[in-house]
Design an enzyme around this catalytic site. Sequence first.
Site, PDB file in Angstrom:
ATOM      1  N   CYS A  81       0.845  -0.810  -0.333  1.00 22.66           N
ATOM      2  CA  CYS A  81       0.004   0.255  -0.268  1.00 22.66           C
ATOM      3  C   CYS A  81       0.904   1.598  -0.548  1.00 22.66           C
ATOM      4  O   CYS A  81       1.323   1.392  -1.338  1.00 22.66           O
ATOM      5  CB  CYS A  81      -0.861  -0.299   0.974  1.00 22.66           C
ATOM      6  N   HIS A 174      -3.475  -5.220   1.425  1.00 24.39           N
ATOM      7  CA  HIS A 174      -2.228  -5.619   3.385  1.00 24.39           C
ATOM      8  C   HIS A 174      -2.393  -7.125   3.277  1.00 24.39           C
ATOM      9  O   HIS A 174      -2.946  -7.535   3.908  1.00 24.39           O
ATOM     10  CB  HIS A 174      -3.577  -4.773   3.794  1.00 24.39           C
ATOM     11  N   GLU A 176      -0.833  -8.062   4.872  1.00 25.32           N
ATOM     12  CA  GLU A 176      -0.158  -8.276   6.906  1.00 25.32           C
ATOM     13  C   GLU A 176      -1.172  -8.729   7.381  1.00 25.32           C
ATOM     14  O   GLU A 176      -1.744  -8.845   8.404  1.00 25.32           O
ATOM     15  CB  GLU A 176       0.635  -7.241   6.723  1.00 25.32           C
TER      16      GLU A 176
HETATM   17  N1  GLN Z   1      -4.016   6.906   1.236  1.00 29.30           N
HETATM   18  C1  GLN Z   1      -1.998   5.925   1.591  1.00 29.30           C
HETATM   19  C2  GLN Z   1      -1.035   6.838   1.035  1.00 29.30           C
HETATM   20  O1  GLN Z   1      -1.256   7.758   0.198  1.00 29.30           O
HETATM   21  C3  GLN Z   1      -1.997   4.745   1.504  1.00 29.30           C
HETATM   22  C4  GLN Z   1      -3.123   4.042   2.881  1.00 29.30           C
HETATM   23  C5  GLN Z   1      -2.325   2.834   2.992  1.00 29.30           C
HETATM   24  O2  GLN Z   1      -1.145   2.462   2.649  1.00 29.30           O
HETATM   25  N2  GLN Z   1      -3.325   2.000   3.171  1.00 29.30           N
HETATM   26  O3  GLN Z   1      -0.050   6.811   1.889  1.00 29.30           O
END
Ligand code: GLN
Length: 191
Positions: A81, A174, A176
């Site tokens: 992410c 995610h 994890e």
């Molecule tokens: N929206 C976050 C970003 O742009 C990422 C979200 C996340 O890691 N769950 O950094």
Amino acid sequence: MTIERVGILAIQGDVAAHRRMLEGLGVQVLDVLCEQDLNAVDALVIPGGESTTIAKGIARLKLHEALRRRISDGMPVLGTCAGAILLASRVENHPVAVLGAMDVTAVRNAYGTQVDSFAAPVDDDAAPGLEDMRCVFIRAPQLTEPGPGVEVLARVDGRAVLMRERNVIAATFHPELTSDPRVHEMLLAMG
Ligand code: GLN
């Protein structure tokens, strides 16, 4: 090289969930907050969280060049992410200082605000071994414009969610936060 010790970039984000997953797979885990820590690990996870905050931490800790160097020297790395955003070469919106480790463009918060968190299974064309994986998305990015060296390993609703280029794995979700260890196992298998 066998991966015995995995670092987690511990500036911000869901470090604890990655630690639980990795310890469950039988490797040592080290929080990485300086170059010495980075040099003591065989592989690295860059967790989800807020990419702007993590990037500021990387700058504050003067880790940008050391991270780039270890990744380009072949250290296996998994970004999830926000971590996937930081591995990208380009960011289309809301600029953030990326590491340029994977030839993709990150589009931050690409699923919008109404459906900013959801879970969904991978499409049927996922790479062997990844069938039926359920992905948890939290204000997730999309990774677009993959370069020729980038392999898309899984998609959800036709959009790439898991990609690999050489020693770099990026997941827009995610892994994890589920009990499914397959993405972390893929990192450990790169040793
Ligand atoms: N929206 C976050 C970003 O742009 C990422 C979200 C996340 O890691 N769950 O950094």
